[in-house]
Scaffold this motif. Structure first.
Motif, short mmCIF file in Angstrom:
data_model
loop_
_atom_site.label_atom_id
_atom_site.label_comp_id
_atom_site.label_asym_id
_atom_site.label_seq_id
_atom_site.Cartn_x
_atom_site.Cartn_y
_atom_site.Cartn_z
N THR A 1 27.36 35.06 28.67
CA THR A 1 28.16 35.90 29.55
C THR A 1 27.48 36.09 30.91
OG1 THR A 1 27.14 37.95 28.81
CG2 THR A 1 29.04 37.16 27.54
N VAL B 1 34.37 43.85 39.35
CA VAL B 1 34.56 42.41 39.16
C VAL B 1 35.17 41.83 40.43
CG1 VAL B 1 34.74 42.45 36.64
CG2 VAL B 1 36.80 42.82 38.03
N GLN C 1 39.75 40.11 35.22
CA GLN C 1 39.12 39.77 33.94
C GLN C 1 39.73 40.64 32.85
OE1 GLN C 1 36.82 37.29 33.65
NE2 GLN C 1 36.98 36.95 35.86
N THR C 2 39.57 40.19 31.62
CA THR C 2 40.00 40.97 30.46
C THR C 2 38.82 41.08 29.50
OG1 THR C 2 42.29 40.22 30.66
CG2 THR C 2 41.60 41.09 28.52
N PHE D 1 34.34 38.53 28.39
CA PHE D 1 35.64 38.36 29.00
C PHE D 1 36.41 37.24 28.29
CE2 PHE D 1 33.27 39.66 33.06
CZ PHE D 1 33.53 41.01 32.86
N GLN E 1 38.50 33.96 27.85
CA GLN E 1 38.43 32.68 28.57
C GLN E 1 39.73 31.92 28.40
OE1 GLN E 1 35.01 30.70 26.93
NE2 GLN E 1 33.60 32.21 27.74
#
Length: 200
Positions: free
Chosen positions: A38, A73, A77-78, A198, A200
């Motif tokens: 990460t 960020v 992003q999640t 996050f 992908q």
């Protein structure tokens, strides 16, 4: 004679169009890979490696109940999983919170258990969407601790002073840190090792 031939051509055209539209509609599914390296992991390891020895250290520190860092960020992003390691022999739970500091909202709040032998990961019950231009905070709070060692946590620190925020790696920028509860507050001297995964 011409009608059956035209019908056959029409069926062939419809078949080709139908197949093509299925291919176009297919979209890749998001993946939550807790084995991937990460941006947070790289931020810690690169900060230690790219500075003179002893300037930054990655160790266990800070015996206060809540460990927090604030971040932004640079692209949407999640967050799908959180990584942490229990310290000091603590086998209980930590409250994990993700806050939208800019808009004063709680985005996630749940208790979780983590391994004491290595960083372990929990998938979030509901993913958290992040957008650029908003400041977020992630907090871990030890729940039902028995002694001071239960409060300890791994982190990136400078033995000689305060962390020179901001720290950036990939899409994440860490802006500040805070430690409080049963003492403190102590600000900006450690980045708690709370890993963000996050999708992908």
């Amino acid at each position: 004679m011409k009608t059956p031939k035209m019908l056959l051509q029409l069926f062939i055209c419809l078949f080709v169009l139908a197949c093509g539209s299925d291919d176009d509609a297919a979209t890749p599914e998001s993946v939550c890979d807790t084995n991937a390296v990460t941006d947070f992991q790289l931020l810690v390891s690169n900060t230690v490696a790219n500075n003179p020895p002893g300037t930054f250290v990655d160790d266990v520190w800070m015996d206060l109940d809540t460990h927090q860092y604030n971040f932004e960020v640079s692209a949407a992003q999640t967050i799908c999983a959180i990584g942490y390691q229990s310290q000091g022999g603590f086998t209980g739970q930590y409250g994990i919170e993700i806050l939208d500091v800019t808009n004063n909202n709680v985005l996630y709040s749940n208790p979780h258990n983590f391994s004491a032998t290595a960083t372990s990961y929990v998938n979030l019950a509901s993913t958290v969407n992040l957008v650029p231009g908003v400041e977020y905070a992630i907090l871990r709070t030890v729940l039902n601790r028995q002694d001071l060692d239960d409060q300890l946590g791994r982190g990136l620190r400078m033995p000689s002073g305060l962390i020179p925020f901001p720290l950036t790696q990939g899409v994440i920028t860490i802006k500040s840190s805070a430690f409080f509860g049963s003492g403190g507050p102590v600000n900006n001297n450690v980045v708690p090792y709370i890993d963000l995964v996050f999708e992908q």
